[in-house]
Design a protein around this motif. Structure first.
Motif, PDB file in Angstrom:
ATOM      1  N   GLN A  55       0.735  -1.243   0.091  1.00  0.00           N
ATOM      2  CA  GLN A  55       0.110  -0.024   0.005  1.00  0.00           C
ATOM      3  C   GLN A  55       0.841   1.281  -0.062  1.00  0.00           C
ATOM      4  OE1 GLN A  55      -3.572   0.176  -0.012  1.00  0.00           O
ATOM      5  NE2 GLN A  55      -3.158  -1.830  -0.734  1.00  0.00           N
ATOM      6  N   ALA A  56       2.019   1.153   0.590  1.00  0.00           N
ATOM      7  CA  ALA A  56       3.085   2.427   0.908  1.00  0.00           C
ATOM      8  C   ALA A  56       3.680   2.459  -0.329  1.00  0.00           C
ATOM      9  CB  ALA A  56       3.724   2.229   1.955  1.00  0.00           C
ATOM     10  N   PHE A  57       3.957   1.603  -1.324  1.00  0.00           N
ATOM     11  CA  PHE A  57       4.906   1.714  -2.275  1.00  0.00           C
ATOM     12  C   PHE A  57       4.007   0.696  -3.639  1.00  0.00           C
ATOM     13  CE2 PHE A  57       7.571   1.921   1.148  1.00  0.00           C
ATOM     14  CZ  PHE A  57       8.478   2.915   0.866  1.00  0.00           C
ATOM     15  N   PRO A  58       2.925   1.415  -4.086  1.00  0.00           N
ATOM     16  CA  PRO A  58       2.288   0.716  -5.006  1.00  0.00           C
ATOM     17  C   PRO A  58       2.914   0.725  -6.421  1.00  0.00           C
ATOM     18  CG  PRO A  58       1.445   2.943  -4.785  1.00  0.00           C
ATOM     19  CD  PRO A  58       2.391   2.541  -3.650  1.00  0.00           C
ATOM     20  N   HIS A  59       3.747   1.495  -6.876  1.00  0.00           N
ATOM     21  CA  HIS A  59       4.583   1.444  -7.975  1.00  0.00           C
ATOM     22  C   HIS A  59       5.767   0.847  -7.999  1.00  0.00           C
ATOM     23  CE1 HIS A  59       2.132   5.425  -7.840  1.00  0.00           C
ATOM     24  NE2 HIS A  59       1.911   5.079  -9.246  1.00  0.00           N
ATOM     25  N   THR A  60       6.270   0.566  -6.982  1.00  0.00           N
ATOM     26  CA  THR A  60       7.611  -0.272  -6.830  1.00  0.00           C
ATOM     27  C   THR A  60       7.601  -1.444  -5.962  1.00  0.00           C
ATOM     28  OG1 THR A  60       8.342   1.329  -4.958  1.00  0.00           O
ATOM     29  CG2 THR A  60       9.155   1.823  -7.254  1.00  0.00           C
ATOM     30  N   TYR A  61       6.562  -1.906  -5.364  1.00  0.00           N
ATOM     31  CA  TYR A  61       6.416  -3.153  -4.798  1.00  0.00           C
ATOM     32  C   TYR A  61       6.191  -4.133  -5.691  1.00  0.00           C
ATOM     33  CZ  TYR A  61       5.125  -6.765  -1.497  1.00  0.00           C
ATOM     34  OH  TYR A  61       4.778  -7.990  -0.680  1.00  0.00           O
ATOM     35  N   GLY A  62       6.758  -5.270  -5.460  1.00  0.00           N
ATOM     36  CA  GLY A  62       6.320  -6.320  -6.256  1.00  0.00           C
ATOM     37  C   GLY A  62       7.227  -6.516  -7.605  1.00  0.00           C
ATOM     38  N   GLN A  63       8.165  -5.825  -7.686  1.00  0.00           N
ATOM     39  CA  GLN A  63       9.259  -6.066  -8.833  1.00  0.00           C
ATOM     40  C   GLN A  63      10.088  -7.148  -8.907  1.00  0.00           C
ATOM     41  OE1 GLN A  63      10.182  -1.763 -10.612  1.00  0.00           O
ATOM     42  NE2 GLN A  63      10.497  -1.697  -8.628  1.00  0.00           N
ATOM     43  N   PRO A  64      10.374  -7.845 -10.000  1.00  0.00           N
ATOM     44  CA  PRO A  64      10.896  -9.046 -10.152  1.00  0.00           C
ATOM     45  C   PRO A  64      12.424  -8.947  -9.478  1.00  0.00           C
ATOM     46  CG  PRO A  64      10.737  -7.995 -12.205  1.00  0.00           C
ATOM     47  CD  PRO A  64      10.145  -7.242 -11.356  1.00  0.00           C
ATOM     48  N   LEU A  65      13.162 -10.077  -9.339  1.00  0.00           N
ATOM     49  CA  LEU A  65      14.522 -10.117  -9.009  1.00  0.00           C
ATOM     50  C   LEU A  65      15.236  -9.651 -10.598  1.00  0.00           C
ATOM     51  CD1 LEU A  65      15.160 -12.895  -6.757  1.00  0.00           C
ATOM     52  CD2 LEU A  65      15.568 -10.318  -6.045  1.00  0.00           C
ATOM     53  N   ALA A  66      16.431  -9.379 -10.840  1.00  0.00           N
ATOM     54  CA  ALA A  66      17.161  -9.194 -11.787  1.00  0.00           C
ATOM     55  C   ALA A  66      18.515  -9.826 -11.681  1.00  0.00           C
ATOM     56  CB  ALA A  66      17.490  -7.837 -12.159  1.00  0.00           C
ATOM     57  N   HIS A  67      18.823 -10.848 -12.683  1.00  0.00           N
ATOM     58  CA  HIS A  67      20.006 -11.542 -12.821  1.00  0.00           C
ATOM     59  C   HIS A  67      20.930 -11.249 -13.810  1.00  0.00           C
ATOM     60  CE1 HIS A  67      18.651 -14.379  -9.652  1.00  0.00           C
ATOM     61  NE2 HIS A  67      17.490 -14.086 -10.227  1.00  0.00           N
TER      62      HIS A  67
END
Length: 617
Positions: A55-67
């Motif tokens: 809720q506090a980070f709706p635009h940047t939460y849940g992004q994927p890991l990057a390798h």
């Protein structure tokens, strides 16, 4: 802010030799093609706080890991980036100076220029105040020449360690827009990276095109989680301190009449004290995490030390060395509660002169019991992160004084039969944090800087540069990026005078794991180092030879590589999908269902909030 930044340094012969050393890159960063594989969407480490964070980070939460992948790796879904338009990237020191910080800038500069010589790296002079005031300096190879592999933050400097208020965030965004920055790299610890995450969220919400990247740089070693194995500067700090501690141990053993109480910089967590104890083998180390877990009072600690002094005196040993983390004062229950009251009065605007008269009866009694020098230090205004000024509170002197009083009492009673107790106190912190960085920190920082460019080339925002498999040689390091929001937790109760943070998502300091291998190694040897004086001297900081490639013991004994295991898990899942397809036999399908049901049941239990009590202390 009026200092001269970016001017050439006067270097000693050793510094000149160090400036010629060039860290190597892992295979995944070599060449000008960026290869990135994205994993699944991330979540918070504590399921109970995931909703609050999302809720506090709706635009940047849940992004994927990057390798980031080496050229020989074949991954069909990998993104291959071969076009590298010129970009403008800003960089700022946002945190206390830590050896190796300059190499982050060097690595970032080399990566930017190697992919497009027209790209620009802009450094903000004077830390975050320079960021807000748009005081910038273009970083060139000439400017970097006398700062490569050197300590300190004097290339750009640092000031206020936060980008938090609405005014500060807006000022940072205005700077990024005015200077047309494609990326902003924030170098710092837990507080700075929490601010970086909030800045990234605000930029995304405001449609600001600048991408924000964080780098784990802190001498405290407390920015540790499943993605981050180590922090730039921690290795150096522990090596420099361990030599100083070992020298003191040798002095104690030679004179045989002094007890040295040594307080170590490191903020609230005891990572520095633990690592230095593993490297130098002092007679005792008191970890704040142990004290908090056992709820030991100042009198319990005094008795514990006095019992050790008395036991050693029974073996005709009237000397010793005791390590104390600077955060210990916040782990002692009654002192923590007293600090909370004082901090509350500070917030209400009560002047320092009037605080003692407004304390509750029990707090007032404790305050009056304490020596005058400690009273004065406890009344100091909090830091920018609302914590006590731990570096200014001389806990080592308090303990030494209480131990001396108790030993003298035992001497009169006849229970202590040793020689007169003599204490000498030291605080090791500032001496080490300006040191030349160790070879490990030079390599680690440079590669992290290089990773930052790869993150920006992949168009990622709100990520931290990460490297795992660090205990192995550089050519086996795994480079990637993790969303900072995936490192956040939500405090449900507070253990320091920072009650205002309750309920707010943040990257919280990691405490020493009392179930970890490093701690167990310390405790397995505790009785022998207490009584047998098996002091160990690792010697001065070495760049070549036997100690040149040495790494922190606490790093090497732990079995980490979280990012590598995530990739391995994905490989197993892909194999299952390939084996269990329509048309496979009933037996294969049944075996797969049975195994998956068992795995999901187990993971459901382990993921529940009640399983391991994920709440951050």
């Amino acid at each position: 802010m009026d200092s001269d930044y970016g001017v050439p340094r006067e270097l000693s012969d050793l510094q000149k030799e160090r400036s010629l050393y060039h860290p190597q890159l892992p295979p995944c960063l070599q060449g000008t093609t960026v290869r990135v594989e994205f994993g699944d969407a991330t979540t918070a480490p504590d399921p109970a706080g995931a909703h609050v964070i999302s809720q506090a980070f709706p635009h940047t939460y849940g992004q994927p890991l990057a390798h980031f992948l080496r050229a020989t790796t074949i991954v069909p879904e990998a993104h291959i980036i071969t076009e590298h338009p010129s970009i403008r990237v800003g960089v700022v020191f946002c945190g206390r100076q830590s050896p190796g910080g300059h190499n982050v800038i060097w690595g970032l500069h080399d990566a930017i220029k190697s992919h497009n010589p027209d790209s620009k790296l802009i450094g903000f002079v004077g830390g975050t105040e320079g960021l807000f005031a748009q005081k910038a300096l273009e970083i060139t190879d000439d400017i970097l020449s006398t700062y490569k592999n050197q300590g300190g933050y004097d290339l750009l400097g640092r000031t206020q360690d936060q980008i938090r208020t609405t005014e500060q965030v807006n000022a940072a965004m205005a700077t990024c827009q005015t200077l047309k920055l494609d990326g902003l790299v924030i170098i710092g610890g837990v507080t700075s990276n929490t601010d970086a995450a909030q800045l990234a969220e605000t930029f995304a919400e405001s449609k600001c095109s600048t991408k924000v990247v964080g780098v784990p740089v802190t001498l405290n070693g407390d920015l540790k989680n499943q993605f981050v194995e180590a922090n730039v500067g921690f290795d150096t700090i522990c090596k420099v301190n361990s030599q100083l501690i070992s020298n003191v141990c040798t002095d104690a053993l030679s004179a045989e009449k002094y007890y040295y109480f040594i307080r170590l910089m490191g903020r609230k967590a005891s990572h520095v004290a633990l690592e230095c104890a593993l490297q130098s083998h002092p007679n005792m180390v008191i970890l704040g995490e142990e004290v908090a877990a056992s709820k030991l009072t100042i009198f319990d600690l005094t008795k514990q030390i006095c019992d050790a002094v008395q036991a050693r005196a029974g073996k005709d040993k009237n000397h010793g060395v005791i390590l104390i983390p600077e955060g210990l004062v916040e782990s002692i229950p009654e002192l923590y509660a007293l600090l909370q009251e004082i901090h509350g009065l500070h917030i209400k605007g009560v002047s320092v002169e009037n605080i003692s008269s407004q304390l509750s009866p029990w707090a007032s009694a404790l305050f009056e019991f304490l020596p005058p020098f400690i009273r004065k230090q406890l009344l100091l205004h909090p830091e920018s992160d609302d914590s006590a000024q731990l570096s200014q509170i001389e806990t080592e002197k308090l303990l030494a004084q209480l131990v001396e009083t108790e030993i003298n009492k035992r001497l009169k009673e006849g229970t202590y039969k040793g020689k007169k107790f003599n204490a000498i106190c030291h605080f090791f912190g500032y001496q080490a944090r300006g040191s030349l960085p160790s070879k490990f920190d030079c390599d680690y920082a440079y590669v992290l800087g290089y990773v930052c460019y790869h993150i920006l080339a992949a168009g990622l925002n709100g990520y931290m540069a990460t490297i795992t498999n660090l205990k192995n040689p550089v050519n086996k390091w795994r480079c990637g990026a993790a969303p900072i929001t995936a490192m956040m937790t939500v405090k449900r109760w507070s253990r320091g005078p920072t009650a205002a943070q309750i309920g707010k998502p943040a990257v919280h300091p990691a405490t020493v794991d009392l179930k970890g291998k490093a701690y167990k190694l310390l405790r397995n040897n505790a009785s022998s180092v207490l009584m047998d004086d098996i002091y160990r001297n690792p010697g001065p900081l070495q760049f070549e030879g036997p100690g040149g490639d040495a790494k922190a013991i606490s790093l090497c004994v732990e079995d980490q590589d979280y990012m590598g295991r995530m990739k391995l898990l994905q490989e197993y899942l892909d194999k299952v999908k390939n084996m269990v397809k329509p048309g496979c036999s009933q037996d294969v399908l049944k075996a797969a269902l049975s195994a998956m049901a068992s795995v999901t049941d187990t993971l459901s239990i382990m993921s529940s909030p009640s399983f391991s009590g994920h709440g951050t202390l």
